[in-house]
Design an enzyme around this catalytic site. Structure first.
Site, mmCIF file in Angstrom:
data_model
loop_
_atom_site.group_PDB
_atom_site.id
_atom_site.type_symbol
_atom_site.label_atom_id
_atom_site.label_comp_id
_atom_site.label_asym_id
_atom_site.label_seq_id
_atom_site.Cartn_x
_atom_site.Cartn_y
_atom_site.Cartn_z
ATOM 1 N N ASP A 28 0.550 5.913 2.710
ATOM 2 C CA ASP A 28 -0.153 4.639 2.635
ATOM 3 C C ASP A 28 -1.447 4.915 1.871
ATOM 4 O O ASP A 28 -2.310 5.639 2.356
ATOM 5 C CB ASP A 28 -0.448 4.157 4.063
ATOM 6 C CG ASP A 28 -1.245 2.858 4.080
ATOM 7 O OD1 ASP A 28 -1.998 2.604 3.111
ATOM 8 O OD2 ASP A 28 -1.133 2.110 5.062
ATOM 9 N N ASP B 161 0.800 -1.227 0.000
ATOM 10 C CA ASP B 161 0.000 0.000 0.000
ATOM 11 C C ASP B 161 0.829 1.273 0.000
ATOM 12 O O ASP B 161 0.286 2.361 0.013
ATOM 13 C CB ASP B 161 -0.871 0.065 1.266
ATOM 14 C CG ASP B 161 -1.964 -0.976 1.249
ATOM 15 O OD1 ASP B 161 -2.233 -1.517 0.160
ATOM 16 O OD2 ASP B 161 -2.541 -1.229 2.311
ATOM 17 N N LYS C 274 1.658 4.461 19.842
ATOM 18 C CA LYS C 274 0.868 5.667 20.144
ATOM 19 C C LYS C 274 1.374 6.449 21.362
ATOM 20 O O LYS C 274 0.700 6.541 22.393
ATOM 21 C CB LYS C 274 -0.610 5.302 20.356
ATOM 22 C CG LYS C 274 -1.244 4.681 19.115
ATOM 23 C CD LYS C 274 -2.750 4.642 19.208
ATOM 24 C CE LYS C 274 -3.373 4.209 17.900
ATOM 25 N NZ LYS C 274 -3.104 2.807 17.523
#
Lengths: 422, 360
Positions: free
Chosen positions: B218, B110, B162
C-alpha cells in the site's frame, strides 16, 4: 629597549580545548595556518627596539615546543626563550618568579600577552599611548568594548573618560560594572614588580599566621587581574588603551575557527601571500583560505570561506570545505562535505560523508558581541557546537557526523549526531 | 469487462506530492500510479474502467481522456457528493457495472503489486460464487485484519481484526472480483465493504480468497511509497531486466528515463527511479530514491530514501535522507542537510532541517 612576555599556561590549562590539546600544547594549535603563538611573536618582533621574547608556562619542555622556538627565532631574528615555572603560579606569579630574567639588560618597558587571545596586537599604539597619556611609569591594559551581558565574563574596567586612567577593576563581576573589558595584553615597566612584590610579601605574612602547608608556592601564586589591577586602580598608575581592532579569546576549540577567520582576514594586509587564490588547475576558492604548500588538493574541490588546510593534507575530487580547520595529514575523500568543523591530524573522511558542526560565532548584528565561552552541556544536553574529530579518526563513506566531538583514534561505523564519542 | 477503482479523496497521506496532482497521477516508478493498475486491467481484458472519486479534478479528467484514446478503452468518473466508504461507490456506479452479467474487478487505488487479474478471473470462475478477494501474506498479522480461509478451496470462514492469537497471516490486499448479483447487497449510503459486506458474504459461503504471488504494498504514504518502489524494481529485475539501467556507476535495481542525464562519477542505486528530463550532475550519490520528472540534482550531493518532486532542484553538497519529500518545484540551496523534511511545493529552502518536520 623593550621585551615581551607571553604567558602560555600549561597542560592543566586548556581543557576546554580537548580533544585537540591531547596532541599538541594549546598555544601551538594552528590558527589561520600557523601556531597560535606565532601571531603573538610576529606582533612583538615588529615592535622597534624589541630585544627578547620570553615564554612563561609550566609545560615540560618537549620536542614540538623546542622546534617551534627554534624556527621562530630564525624566522623573526630575535631571541626567544622558554622559562618553565615549577608550578602554575598565575599570571602575576610567573612574571614575578622570572623578574630577574625580564629586567636583565634594563628594558624600559615590557609587554605581557596571554597566549589564548587572538588580536591585531596594537603594541606600537600602546607604547605611544603610554608616552602621550600616562604618567612616566604607568602600566597600560589593552581594553575593548563588549556588550553589557557578555562583559561580565571578562575583567571589567571603569575608566576616567578624559585621562583613560583605570578607576576600578573587577574580574568577572556578577552584575554589570562596565562594558570595557580586559584583553589580556599589557604594557608594564619594571616598577610592576614592586607592586607584585608587595602582594607576595603580604601573602607570605598571611601564610605565617596559618599552618605551614606548601607555603612558598601559595605565596608566589599571584593573579595579575584580581591581586594587582584591583589594587592599582584609582592610584594614577594604571591606564586603559581602548582598541577598535579585532580581538577574541581562544578558550574552546570552537573559538579557534572564529579566531582563524579574524587572522585570515588580517592576512590581506599582513600576509597576502598566505591567502589562496583562484588559479587555473587549482581548487575553487571562496573568501579567505590558507593552504599549506604541501597539501594536495583536487582542482574540482571548493574551499572557503575561512578554511585552513595543514601540511600534507589530501583533498579529493568534489570535496567541499567551509569554516573549518583541516590539520596535517588528514585525508578528505571525494565528494565529502566538511562544514564548521576541525578535522584532526591524520584523520580520514570517506566519500560523500558529511562532517558538520554548528558555529558559535558572536552575533553578527552586534558590533560589540564576543564569542560566548559556552559550556559543553546545558540542562544535561550537549549544546550544538562545532564538530571536532580528534587525531586519527576514521569516518566511513556516506555517513553524517553532526555537532559531535570524536576523541582520538576512533573508527566510526555509522552516523552520529549531538554526541561525544569516547 | 469492467473494473472500479476506489480513488477516494485528496490523498492527504501522500502530501506534499498530492498538493500538485491528484494521487492517481502521482508518478510511481516513472508512471502514474493509476496507469499501473489500468494497464494491468486492460491486459486482463477490461475495456471499461470506472474511477470512484470524491472530488473532481480537471487534471484527472483530461488525463483520463488521453488514456482512453491511448488504450482504446472507456474510462468513467463516478463522483460521490458525500463520502460513501469503501462499498458505497459500488452502489453509486451500479448502472455502469450492472449492464451485463460479467464479473467486474474492484481495487483500492493505493495498492501496487504484480496485478493477478487473469488468474483472479479464472479462480473466480472456477468456484462460481459471488466474490473473490485477493489476500497477501504479512509478517505481523496482529497489526491488520486477517482473513481465515480453507487452504484448498479458498473459501473464507471469517475475518479477525488485529488478532492477538495467531489465526492467519493473510490480509485483504484490496483487490476483488465480484458478480453483478453482489451489488444487491449494497445500498447507496456510507458503507464499509470490509466490515459490513464481506462478513455476510463469507457467512453465506459466497466469498473466496486467492493468495497473491509476489510483492504487494500500500503506497499511500511516502515511507511505504519508497518501500513499494524497492519491491517493484525487484519485480522488474525478475520479469523485465532489460528495463533496468546497468553499467559503471549503477548499483542494483535502477530505472532511468531515457531522456534523463546522469553526470560523471556518480553512483546511483540500489533502488532508484529517475524520471524524464531529470539532470543529475557530476559526483552525485543517490540510493533508495525517486527523482521525478524535470528535477535537477546538483553536483556532489548525497540522497537516500527521498522523493524529489517534479521540477525541484537540489543544490550542491546537499545531504537529504530519512524520507525527505520535496513537493513540486522546491529549491534546496547548496550545502544544506535535510533529515526527514516534508517540503510543500514552490518552496525555497535556505536552512538545514536537522530533525524531521514539515516546511510550509
Amino acid at each position: 629597549m623593550l621585551k615581551a612576555v607571553i604567558l602560555i599556561g600549561g597542560p592543566q590549562k586548556g581543557t576546554r580545548f580537548r580533544p585537540l590539546s591531547f596532541e599538541v600544547p594549546k598555544p601551538l594549535f594552528p590558527v589561520a595556518g600557523v601556531p597560535m603563538l606565532q601571531h603573538h611573536i610576529e606582533a612583538c618582533a615588529k615592535v622597534p627596539n624589541m630585544k627578547e621574547i620570553l615564554l612563561i608556562g609550566f609545560f615540560q619542555p618537549n620536542e614540538e615546543l623546542t622546534r617551534f622556538l627554534c624556527n621562530a627565532q630564525q624566522e623573526f631574528k630575535i631571541s626567544i626563550r622558554y622559562l618553565q615555572e615549577y608550578a602554575a603560579l598565575g599570571t602575576g606569579g610567573g612574571i614575578y618568579h622570572f623578574r630577574d630574567q625580564i629586567v636583565s639588560g634594563n628594558p624600559e618597558a615590557f609587554f605581557v600577552l596571554n597566549a589564548d587571545v587572538c588580536s591585531a596586537f596594537p603594541l606600537a599604539e600602546m607604547l605611544s599611548f603610554q608616552k602621550e597619556h600616562g604618567e612616566p611609569n604607568s602600566c597600560v591594559i589593552l581594553g575593548t568594548t563588549a556588550n553589557r551581558k557578555q562583559s561580565m565574563n571578562y575583567g571589567c574596567i571603569v575608566e576616567n573618560e578624559e585621562t583613560n586612567e583605570v578607576l576600578h577593576y573587577v574580574e568577572k563581576p556578577s552584575t554589570f560594572v562596565s562594558d570595557i573589558i580586559n584583553c589580556g595584553i599589557y604594557l608594564f615597566n619594571p616598577d610592576i614588580f614592586q607592586h607584585i612584590g608587595t602582594v607576595f610579601q603580604k601573602n607570605q605574612q598571611d601564610m605565617l599566621l596559618e599552618e605551614p602547608t606548601n607555603g612558598w608556592h601559595r605565596a608566589e601564586a599571584i593573579r595579575l587581574e584580581q591581586d594587582i589591577f584591583t589594587a592599582l586602580a584609582g592610584q594614577g598608575k594604571l591606564y586603559v588603551y581602548k582598541t577598535l581592532s579585532f580581538w577574541s579569546q581562544i578558550k574552546s576549540a570552537g573559538s579557534a575557527i572564529y579566531a582563524s577567520r579574524l587572522y585570515l582576514n588580517q592576512y590581506h594586509t599582513t600576509h597576502p601571500e598566505r591567502l589562496a587564490l583562484n588559479k587555473e588547475g587549482g581548487p575553487k576558492i571562496s573568501g579567505n583560505v590558507y593552504i599549506h604548500p604541501t597539501a594536495n588538493i583536487d582542482p574540482t574541490a571548493m574551499l572557503g570561506p575561512n578554511v585552513s588546510i595543514g601540511t600534507g593534507v589530501t583533498i579529493g575530487a568534489g570535496v567541499r570545505v567551509r569554516e573549518s580547520i583541516i590539520l596535517h595529514g588528514a585525508t578528505l575523500q571525494d565528494h565529502c562535505c566538511v562544514l564548521n568543523s576541525i578535522v584532526g591530524w591524520d584523520s580520514t573522511i570517506g566519500k560523500w560523508a558529511r562532517v558538520e558542526g554548528t558555529p558559535s560565532d558572536p552575533n553578527p548584528n552586534d558590533p560589540y558581541a564576543k564569542i560566548d565561552s559556552e559550556t559543553l552541556f546545558r540542562e544535561g544536553k550537549l549544546t550544538p557546537s562545532i564538530t571536532i574529530l580528534g587525531c586519527n579518526v576514521n569516518i566511513p563513506c556516506e555517513v553524517i557526523i553532526l555537532n559531535s566531538i570524536v576523541l582520538p583514534h576512533k573508527d566510526l561505523n555509522r552516523s552520529f549526531k549531538n554526541q561525544i564519542i569516547l | 469487462m469492467k473494473a472500479l477503482i476506489l480513488v477516494g479523496g485528496y490523498g492527504t497521506r501522500l502530501r506534499p506530492l498530492t498538493l500538485s496532482v491528484p494521487k492517481p497521477l502521482v508518478d510511481f516508478c516513472n508512471k502514474p500510479i493509476l496507469l499501473h493498475q489500468v494497464e494491468a486491467l486492460v491486459k486482463a481484458g477490461v475495456d471499461h474502467v470506472v474511477l470512484a472519486v470524491s472530488y473532481m479534478s480537471e487534471l484527472l479528467e483530461r488525463e483520463m481522456r488521453i488514456q482512453e484514446q491511448r488504450l482504446g478503452i472507456r474510462i468513467s468518473l463516478s463522483h460521490e457528493k458525500e463520502p460513501l466508504g469503501t462499498a458505497g461507490p459500488l452502489a453509486l456506479a451500479r448502472e455502469l457495472l450492472n449492464i451485463d452479467n460479467e464479473p467486474f474487478f474492484v481495487l483500492n487505488s493505493d495498492v501496487i503489486c504484480d496485478f493477478p487479474f487473469k488468474d483472479l478471473l479464472q479462480f473466480h470462475r472456477n468456484h462460481g460464487k459471488e466474490g473473490t478477494i485477493v489476500v497477501t501474506r504479512v509478517e505481523e498479522p496482529s497489526k491488520y485484519g486477517v482473513v481465515v480461509f480453507e487452504t484448498e478451496s479458498g473459501r473464507i470462514h471469517r475475518f479477525v481484526e488485529k488478532p492477538q492469537v495467531f489465526v492467519s497471516n493473510k490480509i485483504n490486499a484490496g483487490i476483488y472480483i465480484f458478480n453483478p448479483s453482489m451489488l444487491s447487497r449494497i445500498q447507496l449510503r456510507p458503507t464499509s465493504i470490509e466490515k459490513e459486506i464481506f462478513p455476510v458474504m463469507a457467512e453465506e459461503g459466497h466469498l473466496y480468497a486467492m493468495e497473491l504471488q509476489g510483492f504487494w504494498m500500500d503506497i499511500g504514504q511516502p515511507k511505504d511509497f519508497l518501500t513499494g518502489m524497492c519491491m517493484y524494481l525487484q519485480s522488474v529485475r525478475q520479469h523485465a531486466p532489460e528495463r533496468l539501467r546497468t553499467g559503471p556507476g549503477f548499483l542494483g535495481n535502477v530505472v532511468v528515463d531515457p531522456t534523463a542525464q546522469i553526470g560523471e562519477n556518480c553512483t546511483i542505486g540500489p533502488n532508484v527511479t529517475i524520471g524524464a528530463g531529470v539532470v543529475v550532475e557530476d559526483g552525485v550519490r543517490i540510493k533508495r530514491c525517486t527523482v521525478m520528472k524535470g528535477a535537477r540534482v546538483r553536483s556532489h550531493s548525497w540522497l537516500e530514501s527521498c522523493i524529489v518532486g517534479w521540477s525541484s532542484s537540489v543544490g550542491q553538497w546537499v545531504r537529504m535522507e530519512n524520507v525527505t519529500v520535496l513537493g513540486e518545484d522546491v529549491i534546496v540551496n547548496d550545502e544544506l542537510y535535510l533529515n526527514g523534511a516534508n517540503v510543500l511545493p514552490h518552496k525555497s529552502i535556505n536552512e538545514s532541517v536537522p530533525e524531521p518536520r514539515i516546511i510550509m
